[in-house]
Write a protein that holds these residues in place. Sequence first.
Motif, PDB file in Angstrom:
ATOM      1  N   SER A   1     -15.978   7.695 -40.354  1.00  0.00           N
ATOM      2  CA  SER A   1     -15.370   7.859 -41.670  1.00  0.00           C
ATOM      3  C   SER A   1     -16.291   7.284 -42.735  1.00  0.00           C
ATOM      4  N   GLU A   2     -16.217   7.836 -43.943  1.00  0.00           N
ATOM      5  CA  GLU A   2     -17.075   7.348 -45.030  1.00  0.00           C
ATOM      6  C   GLU A   2     -16.738   5.903 -45.384  1.00  0.00           C
ATOM      7  N   LYS A   3     -15.473   5.563 -45.364  1.00  0.00           N
ATOM      8  CA  LYS A   3     -15.056   4.201 -45.704  1.00  0.00           C
ATOM      9  C   LYS A   3     -15.708   3.185 -44.773  1.00  0.00           C
ATOM     10  N   GLN A   4     -15.692   3.467 -43.474  1.00  0.00           N
ATOM     11  CA  GLN A   4     -16.289   2.546 -42.519  1.00  0.00           C
ATOM     12  C   GLN A   4     -17.811   2.526 -42.644  1.00  0.00           C
ATOM     13  N   ALA A   5     -18.413   3.695 -42.867  1.00  0.00           N
ATOM     14  CA  ALA A   5     -19.871   3.773 -42.989  1.00  0.00           C
ATOM     15  C   ALA A   5     -20.363   2.971 -44.193  1.00  0.00           C
ATOM     16  N   LYS A   6     -19.547   2.901 -45.262  1.00  0.00           N
ATOM     17  CA  LYS A   6     -19.956   2.203 -46.484  1.00  0.00           C
ATOM     18  C   LYS A   6     -19.790   0.688 -46.394  1.00  0.00           C
ATOM     19  N   THR A   7     -19.064   0.203 -45.395  1.00  0.00           N
ATOM     20  CA  THR A   7     -18.717  -1.221 -45.346  1.00  0.00           C
ATOM     21  C   THR A   7     -19.947  -2.124 -45.384  1.00  0.00           C
ATOM     22  N   SER A   8     -20.855  -1.950 -44.432  1.00  0.00           N
ATOM     23  CA  SER A   8     -22.050  -2.800 -44.394  1.00  0.00           C
ATOM     24  C   SER A   8     -23.005  -2.465 -45.530  1.00  0.00           C
ATOM     25  N   PHE A   9     -23.075  -1.188 -45.903  1.00  0.00           N
ATOM     26  CA  PHE A   9     -23.923  -0.781 -47.031  1.00  0.00           C
ATOM     27  C   PHE A   9     -23.515  -1.536 -48.298  1.00  0.00           C
ATOM     28  N   MET A  10     -22.228  -1.611 -48.564  1.00  0.00           N
ATOM     29  CA  MET A  10     -21.750  -2.284 -49.771  1.00  0.00           C
ATOM     30  C   MET A  10     -21.946  -3.795 -49.687  1.00  0.00           C
ATOM     31  N   ASP A  11     -21.948  -4.349 -48.482  1.00  0.00           N
ATOM     32  CA  ASP A  11     -22.263  -5.777 -48.333  1.00  0.00           C
ATOM     33  C   ASP A  11     -23.683  -6.057 -48.825  1.00  0.00           C
ATOM     34  N   VAL A  12     -24.621  -5.161 -48.491  1.00  0.00           N
ATOM     35  CA  VAL A  12     -25.997  -5.307 -48.963  1.00  0.00           C
ATOM     36  C   VAL A  12     -26.044  -5.097 -50.481  1.00  0.00           C
TER      37      VAL A  12
END
Length: 389
Positions: A136-147
């Motif tokens: 899912s896009e939401k899960q894929a963005k999780t670590s990306f948004m942490d960075v």
Amino acid sequence: MKMTGNIKYNEHIDYYFRHVESGHIVASKEVKQLVAYLKKKLDDEKDLIHIDHEEIEKAIKSIEKYFPFRLIPWQKFITAFVVGMTYKKDGSLVFNEFFLMMGRGAGKNGFIAALSFYLISRQKIRNYDVAIVATSEKQAKTSFMDVWEALDSHWRKLEKKFRRTLKVIGFKKTKSKLEYFTNNAKTKDGLRPGCIIFDEVHAYEDEENIKVFTSALGKVPRARRFYITTDGNIRGGFLDQMKEEAKMVLNGEIKGSRLFPFICKLDDPEEVHDFSKWEKANPSIMYFPHLKLEMETEYRNMEHRKSAKLEFMTKRMNIPSQDAYDLVAEWEKILAATKHKFPEFKRSACIGSIDYSDTQDFAVVGLYFKLGKKKYFKQHTFINHKSLL
């Protein structure tokens, strides 16, 4: 965290080894096996392996400088194997696949975000792109948004070194970038990644989409794959394949593997009633008091909420719960039954059927095949042994 006495392997590796073996860190059977496996490998190949202590320290200090947390022992331990261990002969990685399975709330997404930051910026390999993949896009963005948020907190200092949008984060000097993708992303064909991170792999029913992404590896040096997850409810899927492979690696059945399996789970479902054993499933719980309090609340809810028990055991303790009133048979028995196959019906169309009232009664399953002009029906009746008690 400073070592006393001589350092045998590395400060952070020695610390983790010693505290797992002494019981100061309460670890799962699989983590104890990993410690024994790694010690043997490092001893047997000590003349072949180079441990770059400076690179390990540089990675840890860089992460702690820009991210809003300090790395805890299990994270420093894994970081040492990710960034600081190569073979002397060709410079290849000693471990290039990392399977990290731990209970929800352990901080695996924040940790993988921190490693992503290091890989695109501090590793000094040009065009070393990192792709984060999830269903899912939401899960894929999780670590990306942490960075993204870590950079945002220091943007005045870092804006000359990085470029960023809400889709791509790039490090200008090495021309490396971090992106996220969903499982069915159409843009994956043009990937040239140095590292692929598969987030929550319990959601993958098979390996097909994973193969599509990993087939792009090998175009830049020191390619890495990360599989991070809790346990899940899909049996026979990619996660179960990874767990089986990890078991074989830890038992010494696969020689020359470069898989690093870090599996945190209870050794027995009954251990859930002993709070001191929860660290086996969640290696961060002793450092996150708010997490421990939330887990204690969820545990008490298990007594009168059946769905809470299933969720808690599967996601927090990495022990998929099996209720006798929900299942015809335990998964291990279902898996064993699949060993008896019908090769004559391979690739034939089939209709499956099941007829049962509840698990305290007879259960009948049938497979209906058509082969040429003939039709075949394979039938079997099960009696739950608990119904005889």
